[in-house]
Design a protein around this motif. Sequence first.
Motif, PDB file in Angstrom:
ATOM      1  N   GLU A  23       0.822  -1.212   0.000  1.00  0.00           N
ATOM      2  CA  GLU A  23       0.000   0.000   0.000  1.00  0.00           C
ATOM      3  C   GLU A  23       0.858   1.264   0.000  1.00  0.00           C
ATOM      4  OE1 GLU A  23      -2.902  -0.482   3.118  1.00  0.00           O
ATOM      5  OE2 GLU A  23      -4.068  -1.887   1.925  1.00  0.00           O
ATOM      6  N   TYR A  24       1.953   1.235  -0.763  1.00  0.00           N
ATOM      7  CA  TYR A  24       2.805   2.406  -0.918  1.00  0.00           C
ATOM      8  C   TYR A  24       2.485   3.062  -2.257  1.00  0.00           C
ATOM      9  CZ  TYR A  24       5.980   1.168   2.945  1.00  0.00           C
ATOM     10  OH  TYR A  24       6.527   0.898   4.158  1.00  0.00           O
ATOM     11  N   ASN A  25       2.415   4.398  -2.236  1.00  0.00           N
ATOM     12  CA  ASN A  25       2.207   5.178  -3.450  1.00  0.00           C
ATOM     13  C   ASN A  25       3.550   5.277  -4.191  1.00  0.00           C
ATOM     14  OD1 ASN A  25       2.056   7.314  -5.262  1.00  0.00           O
ATOM     15  ND2 ASN A  25       0.731   8.556  -3.940  1.00  0.00           N
ATOM     16  N   GLY A  26       3.580   4.777  -5.429  1.00  0.00           N
ATOM     17  CA  GLY A  26       4.811   4.755  -6.218  1.00  0.00           C
ATOM     18  C   GLY A  26       5.432   6.115  -6.473  1.00  0.00           C
ATOM     19  N   LYS A  27       4.629   7.169  -6.326  1.00  0.00           N
ATOM     20  CA  LYS A  27       5.148   8.526  -6.536  1.00  0.00           C
ATOM     21  C   LYS A  27       5.813   9.084  -5.284  1.00  0.00           C
ATOM     22  CE  LYS A  27       2.103  10.070 -10.197  1.00  0.00           C
ATOM     23  NZ  LYS A  27       0.965  10.908 -10.565  1.00  0.00           N
ATOM     24  N   ARG A  28       5.710   8.330  -4.177  1.00  0.00           N
ATOM     25  CA  ARG A  28       6.243   8.847  -2.915  1.00  0.00           C
ATOM     26  C   ARG A  28       7.297   7.932  -2.319  1.00  0.00           C
ATOM     27  NH1 ARG A  28       1.413  11.436   0.637  1.00  0.00           N
ATOM     28  NH2 ARG A  28       0.651  12.885  -0.919  1.00  0.00           N
ATOM     29  N   VAL A  29       7.987   7.190  -3.164  1.00  0.00           N
ATOM     30  CA  VAL A  29       8.991   6.254  -2.633  1.00  0.00           C
ATOM     31  C   VAL A  29      10.294   6.350  -3.418  1.00  0.00           C
ATOM     32  CG1 VAL A  29       7.290   4.559  -1.804  1.00  0.00           C
ATOM     33  CG2 VAL A  29       8.187   4.372  -4.137  1.00  0.00           C
ATOM     34  N   ILE A  56      13.066   0.163   0.678  1.00  0.00           N
ATOM     35  CA  ILE A  56      12.025   1.047   0.162  1.00  0.00           C
ATOM     36  C   ILE A  56      11.850   2.194   1.146  1.00  0.00           C
ATOM     37  CG2 ILE A  56       9.620   1.248  -0.564  1.00  0.00           C
ATOM     38  CD1 ILE A  56       9.650  -1.744  -1.191  1.00  0.00           C
ATOM     39  N   VAL A  57      12.098   3.400   0.655  1.00  0.00           N
ATOM     40  CA  VAL A  57      11.938   4.581   1.491  1.00  0.00           C
ATOM     41  C   VAL A  57      10.639   5.252   1.097  1.00  0.00           C
ATOM     42  CG1 VAL A  57      12.938   6.776   2.175  1.00  0.00           C
ATOM     43  CG2 VAL A  57      14.428   4.892   1.519  1.00  0.00           C
ATOM     44  N   ARG A  58       9.810   5.508   2.082  1.00  0.00           N
ATOM     45  CA  ARG A  58       8.528   6.154   1.818  1.00  0.00           C
ATOM     46  C   ARG A  58       8.575   7.581   2.363  1.00  0.00           C
ATOM     47  NH1 ARG A  58       3.110   6.079   4.609  1.00  0.00           N
ATOM     48  NH2 ARG A  58       4.349   5.681   6.454  1.00  0.00           N
ATOM     49  N   PHE A  59       8.167   8.535   1.527  1.00  0.00           N
ATOM     50  CA  PHE A  59       8.188   9.937   1.958  1.00  0.00           C
ATOM     51  C   PHE A  59       6.800  10.391   2.379  1.00  0.00           C
ATOM     52  CE2 PHE A  59      11.708   9.359  -0.925  1.00  0.00           C
ATOM     53  CZ  PHE A  59      12.740   9.873  -0.182  1.00  0.00           C
TER      54      PHE A  59
ATOM     55  N   LYS B 129       9.724  15.447  -2.721  1.00  0.00           N
ATOM     56  CA  LYS B 129      10.822  14.795  -1.998  1.00  0.00           C
ATOM     57  C   LYS B 129      11.296  13.577  -2.784  1.00  0.00           C
ATOM     58  CE  LYS B 129       9.215  16.006   2.673  1.00  0.00           C
ATOM     59  NZ  LYS B 129      10.392  16.666   3.242  1.00  0.00           N
ATOM     60  N   ALA B 130      10.310  12.765  -3.217  1.00  0.00           N
ATOM     61  CA  ALA B 130      10.641  11.533  -3.939  1.00  0.00           C
ATOM     62  C   ALA B 130      11.321  11.835  -5.272  1.00  0.00           C
ATOM     63  CB  ALA B 130       9.379  10.703  -4.144  1.00  0.00           C
TER      64      ALA B 130
END
Lengths: 63, 211
Positions: A23-29, A56-59, B129-130
């Motif tokens: 459930e991670y948004n690909g635009k925020r990782v 995997i880093v999630r922002f 940021k990403a």
Amino acid sequence: MITVNGEKLDFSGTVSELLAVMEYNGKRVAVELNENIVSKAEYENTLLDDGDKLEIVRFVGGG
Amino acid sequence: MIPSESEMYNALAERHGADFQKKVKSASVAVCGIGGLGSNIAIALARAGVGRIHIVDFDRVDISNLNRQQYFPEQLGMYKTDALKETLSHIAPYCEIVTDCVRLDETNISELLKDDDIICEAFDSAEAKAVLVNCVLEKLPEKYLVSGSGMAGIDSANTIKTRRVMKKLYICGDGESDVSDGTGLYSSRVMVCAGHQAHTIIRIISGKYDV
């Protein structure tokens, strides 16, 4: 078995599919596979193999 | 009458040690986004004696920034790059301050940041940021990168940490609290995260890469 952020996970599929499961948004990782950065354009084509190690880093917003 | 460049440098070297000060003086750091995180980070770097600070932001100072960003009411409407350059020049008059009043994206990141040793991500939006982190890791893999993620809300300051998540990538923050959840941003907690980022940059400059 793959390792995601240090934890073992029974998963087969692509990076995109893994992000969806988590459930991670690909635009925020940012995704690193075996110490190499995976470009966003490659998420759909990058098939994960047994033994792969991912970071995997999630922002989240705010600054 | 302000002190001379050598007087100011020697005062810092006396406190920080000569070896450290030499490294800091020759360092170039890009601070991308100079809002709550970036304005505080740039000030900490200027006070430590970083020789070249490159500040990048497209935005103007707004009244809604004054709860946590290092701007003054009389600076409302100014470009943040101009306003912060003014403040940094008061703090560290001999620091080289380079400004780029531009929105960073995939098309200009590698060109604009190529001359900086360390890149600090201090944007507000999670997507921005990403974009910056991915672009730097892909196109400028030799750079160290220090990013902030998770400092919104009024939770304990002790949940904000620095992690080295990849060889060249450090993330500071709690990793969870998202401003879009309506939690707000408090200067004190944002400054904790900014302090983590600035301190990580200072440690990298001094050759200490662990966290």
